[in-house]
Design an enzyme around this catalytic site. Structure first.
Site, PDB file in Angstrom:
ATOM      1  N   HIS A   1       0.832  -1.213   0.000  1.00 42.48           N
ATOM      2  CA  HIS A   1       0.000   0.000   0.000  1.00 42.48           C
ATOM      3  C   HIS A   1       0.868   1.265   0.000  1.00 42.48           C
ATOM      4  CE1 HIS A   1      -2.953  -2.824   2.143  1.00 42.48           C
ATOM      5  NE2 HIS A   1      -3.635  -2.409   1.100  1.00 42.48           N
TER       6      HIS A   1
ATOM      7  N   GLY B   1      -3.003  -1.513  -7.453  1.00 39.65           N
ATOM      8  CA  GLY B   1      -1.919  -2.500  -7.475  1.00 39.65           C
ATOM      9  C   GLY B   1      -2.200  -3.615  -8.475  1.00 39.65           C
TER      10      GLY B   1
ATOM     11  N   SER C   1      -3.056  -7.822   3.074  1.00 39.65           N
ATOM     12  CA  SER C   1      -3.560  -7.665   4.446  1.00 39.65           C
ATOM     13  C   SER C   1      -3.949  -9.023   5.021  1.00 39.65           C
ATOM     14  CB  SER C   1      -4.784  -6.751   4.452  1.00 39.65           C
ATOM     15  OG  SER C   1      -4.465  -5.531   3.822  1.00 39.65           O
TER      16      SER C   1
HETATM   17  P1  AMP Z   1      -6.701  -3.492  -0.490  1.00 37.62           P
HETATM   18  O1  AMP Z   1      -6.484  -2.743   0.780  1.00 37.62           O
HETATM   19  O2  AMP Z   1      -6.337  -4.927  -0.416  1.00 37.62           O
HETATM   20  O3  AMP Z   1      -8.073  -3.241  -1.075  1.00 37.62           O
HETATM   21  O4  AMP Z   1      -5.672  -2.879  -1.545  1.00 37.62           O
HETATM   22  C1  AMP Z   1      -5.650  -1.516  -1.836  1.00 37.62           C
HETATM   23  C2  AMP Z   1      -4.783  -1.290  -3.058  1.00 37.62           C
HETATM   24  O5  AMP Z   1      -3.459  -1.732  -2.780  1.00 37.62           O
HETATM   25  C3  AMP Z   1      -5.282  -2.076  -4.282  1.00 37.62           C
HETATM   26  O6  AMP Z   1      -5.132  -1.292  -5.449  1.00 37.62           O
HETATM   27  C4  AMP Z   1      -4.344  -3.252  -4.277  1.00 37.62           C
HETATM   28  O7  AMP Z   1      -4.175  -3.842  -5.565  1.00 37.62           O
HETATM   29  C5  AMP Z   1      -3.055  -2.633  -3.791  1.00 37.62           C
HETATM   30  N1  AMP Z   1      -2.159  -3.661  -3.258  1.00 37.62           N
HETATM   31  C6  AMP Z   1      -2.501  -4.656  -2.398  1.00 37.62           C
HETATM   32  N2  AMP Z   1      -1.444  -5.458  -2.172  1.00 37.62           N
HETATM   33  C7  AMP Z   1      -0.422  -4.975  -2.923  1.00 37.62           C
HETATM   34  C8  AMP Z   1       0.930  -5.375  -3.140  1.00 37.62           C
HETATM   35  N3  AMP Z   1       1.443  -6.459  -2.548  1.00 37.62           N
HETATM   36  N4  AMP Z   1       1.694  -4.634  -3.971  1.00 37.62           N
HETATM   37  C9  AMP Z   1       1.180  -3.539  -4.601  1.00 37.62           C
HETATM   38  N5  AMP Z   1      -0.090  -3.104  -4.438  1.00 37.62           N
HETATM   39  C10 AMP Z   1      -0.886  -3.815  -3.612  1.00 37.62           C
END
Ligand code: AMP
Length: 283
Positions: free
Chosen positions: A37, A149, A190
């Site tokens: 993130h 991401g 997460s």
């Molecule tokens: P989330 O909190 O899981 O909804 O993720 C929020 C954003 O962070 C989304 O655009 C995800 O694709 C991105 N994201 C989650 N994990 C990663 C990672 N390991 N590397 C890069 N971006 C990530």
């Protein structure tokens, strides 16, 4: 960093800055932040005047109520990480703020084919919920750039389509950032916090499978490699949901490797009750 909980307050704060020419980069998240993130925040920071991050665990995108209830939360640590990463605004709305008339009275979008395959097939209603929440967030923030991401490859394609369906594809630039990984290759997520110390060493098997799909592209048929991956995942204690190959530009599923076609390999598998996804664009 300023923390705002109401859409009206957010817009009131952003409007004068926009009028003065500020460029806004937006990073939507569900919290329980990790360096994946913060890498998005840092990339947004490098290209914009103001970086806005949202933390909202969106109930409508969880097809499994247990997954929603167990979704990790660490708001105090998240705030520290965001300050450290240089985030300017944290938008932290409640469910009532995001769905004032309830989810049933919030617009939805039809993602067609994208909603019928892979994550769409395994998690019915998931992308409908993603579309609802991201549309509301984009209307609230109205950023110049949206940072996502690659870890959630299909979600990136769904949101690209959402921008078109909302008619704002020329106003908001989508920036897709590389997947950050742990030292053993496990994609940061997460949900990794919920892996026990006993199963954590096995978790990188998904990445090992993706690498093997890539390395065997000129020497094997995909079906052979797919079966090997499923067996390996099962041996390591996973319950695999899919091991798939698709065209990178529209996610058309592919039965076999196709030379000169941009291709992405995608895997979803459960380790205990933790569902993990990952993908790799084949070189
Ligand atoms: P989330 O909190 O899981 O909804 O993720 C929020 C954003 O962070 C989304 O655009 C995800 O694709 C991105 N994201 C989650 N994990 C990663 C990672 N390991 N590397 C890069 N971006 C990530």
């Amino acid at each position: 960093m300023i923390i705002l909980k109401k859409i009206a307050d957010l817009q009131h704060y952003l409007a004068p800055q926009k009028a003065a020419g500020a460029r806004l980069g937006f990073v939507p998240t569900m919290g329980a932040l990790h360096s994946g993130h913060t890498s998005l925040i840092q990339q947004a920071k490098a290209a914009n005047t103001l970086v806005i991050c949202s933390i909202f665990v969106n109930p409508t995108q969880f097809n499994d109520i247990k997954d929603f209830e167990k979704y990790p939360s660490s708001i105090d640590a998240d705030i520290e990480m965001l300050i450290e990463a240089g985030c300017d605004v944290l938008f932290l709305p409640s469910v009532a703020e995001m769905y004032p008339g309830g989810p049933a009275n919030t617009p939805t979008f039809n993602f067609g084919y994208l909603d019928t395959i892979l994550e769409g097939a395994q998690r019915p209603g998931h992308f409908k919920g993603v579309g609802q929440v991201v549309a509301t967030l984009l209307n609230a923030v109205q950023p110049h750039q949206l940072y996502l991401g690659q870890k959630d490859y299909q979600q990136c394609m769904v949101i690209k389509q959402l921008l078109r369906l909302m008619g704002i594809q020329d106003k908001i630039e989508l920036v897709i950032c590389p997947t950050r990984r742990e030292a053993d290759g496990l994609a940061m997520s997460s949900r990794n916090r919920r892996l026990s110390e006993f199963v954590r060493p096995q978790a990188a098997t998904i990445y090992q499978c993706l690498v093997s799909i890539e390395s065997k592209q000129h020497t094997s048929h995909f079906e052979t490699v797919r079966k090997e991956c499923i067996e390996l995942l099962k041996d390591k204690g996973f319950d695999p949901e899919y091991v798939s190959l698709a065209k990178a530009d529209d996610l058309t599923l592919m039965g076999d490797y196709q030379p000169n076609t941009p291709t992405v390999a995608l895997i979803a598998a459960k380790l205990g009750d933790v569902r993990l996804i990952d993908n790799l664009i084949l070189n």
